[in-house]
Motif scaffolding. Structure first.
Motif, short mmCIF file in Angstrom:
data_model
loop_
_atom_site.label_atom_id
_atom_site.label_comp_id
_atom_site.label_asym_id
_atom_site.label_seq_id
_atom_site.Cartn_x
_atom_site.Cartn_y
_atom_site.Cartn_z
N CYS A 181 0.85 -1.19 0.00
CA CYS A 181 0.00 0.00 0.00
C CYS A 181 0.88 1.23 0.00
CB CYS A 181 -0.92 0.02 1.23
SG CYS A 181 -2.18 -1.26 1.24
N THR A 182 0.80 2.01 -1.06
CA THR A 182 1.50 3.29 -1.14
C THR A 182 0.55 4.39 -0.72
OG1 THR A 182 2.84 2.46 -2.97
CG2 THR A 182 2.79 4.85 -2.64
N ILE A 183 1.00 5.29 0.16
CA ILE A 183 0.14 6.31 0.73
C ILE A 183 0.66 7.70 0.36
CG2 ILE A 183 -0.77 7.27 2.89
CD1 ILE A 183 -0.42 4.47 4.11
N GLU A 184 -0.26 8.56 -0.09
CA GLU A 184 0.11 9.95 -0.39
C GLU A 184 -0.99 10.87 0.11
OE1 GLU A 184 -0.19 11.04 -4.60
OE2 GLU A 184 -0.92 9.01 -4.97
N PRO A 185 -0.62 12.08 0.58
CA PRO A 185 -1.64 13.00 1.11
C PRO A 185 -2.48 13.62 -0.01
CG PRO A 185 0.53 14.02 1.15
CD PRO A 185 0.74 12.60 0.71
N ILE A 186 -3.76 13.86 0.29
CA ILE A 186 -4.65 14.65 -0.55
C ILE A 186 -5.25 15.74 0.33
CG2 ILE A 186 -5.12 12.82 -2.21
CD1 ILE A 186 -7.69 12.20 -0.72
N SER A 187 -6.05 16.61 -0.24
CA SER A 187 -6.51 17.79 0.50
C SER A 187 -7.33 17.44 1.74
CB SER A 187 -7.33 18.70 -0.41
OG SER A 187 -8.48 18.01 -0.91
N ASP A 188 -8.11 16.34 1.69
CA ASP A 188 -8.98 16.01 2.81
C ASP A 188 -8.67 14.67 3.47
OD1 ASP A 188 -9.73 14.56 0.63
OD2 ASP A 188 -11.87 15.01 0.76
N ARG A 191 -4.55 9.20 -0.01
CA ARG A 191 -4.84 8.32 -1.15
C ARG A 191 -3.99 7.06 -1.01
NH1 ARG A 191 -5.50 11.52 -6.16
NH2 ARG A 191 -7.59 11.62 -5.26
N VAL A 192 -4.64 5.91 -1.11
CA VAL A 192 -3.96 4.63 -0.95
C VAL A 192 -3.97 3.90 -2.29
CG1 VAL A 192 -3.99 2.39 0.22
CG2 VAL A 192 -4.64 4.46 1.48
N THR A 193 -2.80 3.47 -2.73
CA THR A 193 -2.67 2.65 -3.93
C THR A 193 -2.26 1.25 -3.51
OG1 THR A 193 -2.05 4.56 -5.30
CG2 THR A 193 -1.53 2.37 -6.15
N VAL A 194 -3.13 0.29 -3.75
CA VAL A 194 -2.89 -1.11 -3.38
C VAL A 194 -2.38 -1.85 -4.61
CG1 VAL A 194 -3.93 -3.24 -2.52
CG2 VAL A 194 -4.75 -1.02 -1.68
N ARG A 195 -1.28 -2.57 -4.44
CA ARG A 195 -0.77 -3.45 -5.49
C ARG A 195 -0.63 -4.84 -4.90
NH1 ARG A 195 1.96 1.43 -6.10
NH2 ARG A 195 1.68 2.43 -8.15
N GLN A 226 -3.36 -6.42 -14.39
CA GLN A 226 -2.37 -6.69 -15.43
C GLN A 226 -1.72 -8.02 -15.10
OE1 GLN A 226 0.17 -3.19 -15.37
NE2 GLN A 226 -0.97 -2.28 -17.07
N GLY A 227 -2.11 -9.04 -15.83
CA GLY A 227 -1.55 -10.36 -15.59
C GLY A 227 -1.91 -10.87 -14.21
N GLY A 228 -0.89 -11.25 -13.45
CA GLY A 228 -1.11 -11.79 -12.12
C GLY A 228 -1.18 -10.75 -11.03
N ALA A 229 -1.19 -9.47 -11.40
CA ALA A 229 -1.21 -8.40 -10.40
C ALA A 229 -2.46 -7.54 -10.57
CB ALA A 229 0.03 -7.53 -10.52
N ILE A 230 -2.96 -7.02 -9.45
CA ILE A 230 -4.11 -6.13 -9.48
C ILE A 230 -3.74 -4.86 -8.74
CG2 ILE A 230 -5.26 -6.91 -7.35
CD1 ILE A 230 -7.90 -6.92 -9.07
N THR A 231 -4.22 -3.72 -9.24
CA THR A 231 -3.95 -2.42 -8.63
C THR A 231 -5.28 -1.74 -8.34
OG1 THR A 231 -1.88 -2.20 -9.85
CG2 THR A 231 -2.80 -0.20 -8.90
N ALA A 232 -5.36 -1.11 -7.18
CA ALA A 232 -6.57 -0.38 -6.80
C ALA A 232 -6.18 0.91 -6.11
CB ALA A 232 -7.44 -1.23 -5.88
N VAL A 233 -6.91 1.98 -6.43
CA VAL A 233 -6.64 3.30 -5.83
C VAL A 233 -7.91 3.80 -5.15
CG1 VAL A 233 -5.87 5.66 -6.25
CG2 VAL A 233 -4.96 3.78 -7.66
#
Length: 269
Positions: A181-188, A191-195, A226-233
């Motif tokens: 899980c990559t985490i970045e700040p947003i205004s409120d 944002r989490v990006t799951v790979r 994409q193939g064997g990996a899934i990404t969600a934001v």
């Protein structure tokens, strides 16, 4: 054996801003029947009961994370005797798309196993209220009073056992790999990006990201495979809509497809 269940009146709410003049309104009893199965005693002072929900054709109800087009299903205990806690074991849900909105839930009949922690060897008493939504072209919020005894019988209920076996696969059972899980700040909030390295679950795959604190809102995740990996934001927003510290261990990630669901308990940085 079933517990007594009484359905209160429900208000029909349109999913669209207006319904056609020919729209038909329904009573709760026409579209859903709810009962509580008394279940059986387990070891270690636990008891497995269940809620059975039977829906009219075309109607659906919702999972613990219902999506933007759904209504949460909530069980609240109002009075207990010999019961110290409970947990719902949710069967694998389906993903629905209605009027451009995505929802997650069930259609037809569904059994929700409920595990109770006890402090007695004899019969326990429970009383509570189930709040749920049922939807077709309209949605009806429904409140059902439930009460009854949890007998000490150890005879297993096959319907409850089948519902327990219909739960999502664990990451280990599904052969899933690393989850980050990559985490970045947003205004409120954040944002989490799951790979995740996870086997395919069927068509129309959806990733649902939940936070263990129900007061923290999580958006629907934009999902891509994409193939064997899934990404969600997904966006994670606290009640005060400001910066906050996110513990990755508080996230629950579920991949849902047309064939099965896989629950990924945690992710790393």
């Amino acid at each position: 054996m079933t517990f007594f269940a009484r359905t209160f009146g429900a208000l029909a709410l349109g999913l669209m801003s207006a319904l056609p003049a020919s729209a038909q309104f329904f009573s709760a009893d026409e579209v859903v029947q709810v009962s509580l199965l008394s279940g059986y005693r387990l070891s270690d002072d636990r008891h497995m009961a269940a809620i059975r929900i039977d829906l009219a054709p075309g109607w659906k109800t919702y999972w613990r994370a219902p999506g933007e087009g759904g209504v949460p299903t909530v069980l609240r205990l109002t009075d207990v005797e010999g019961v110290t806690g409970m947990a719902i074991h949710w069967p694998s849900p389906q993903v629905f798309f209605t009027n451009g909105l995505r929802s997650v839930g069930y259609e037809g009949s569904v059994i929700l196993p409920v595990e109770f922690a006890l402090n007695t060897n004899g019969a326990a008493e429970v009383e509570g209220r189930l709040e749920l939504g049922v939807c077709y072209d309209v949605c009806m919020p429904i409140s059902v009073d439930l009460q009854g005894a949890l007998p000490p019988s150890t005879t297993r209920d096959g319907a409850i056992a089948a519902a327990l076996s219909d739960r999502p696969y664990t990451a280990s059972e599904a052969g899933a790999g690393a989850v980050t899980c990559t985490i970045e700040p947003i205004s409120d909030g954040l944002r989490v990006t799951v790979r995740a390295q996870v086997p395919a679950t069927g068509n129309d795959e959806t990733v649902v990201v939940e936070h263990r604190d129900p007061m923290i809102w999580v958006s629907e995740a934009a999902t891509q495979r994409q193939g064997g990996a899934i990404t969600a934001v997904a966006d994670v927003v606290p009640a005060d809509q400001g910066p906050f510290a996110l513990n990755r261990g508080d996230l629950r990630i579920t991949v849902i497809g047309s064939q099965r669901a896989i629950e990924l308990d945690h992710c790393t940085g």
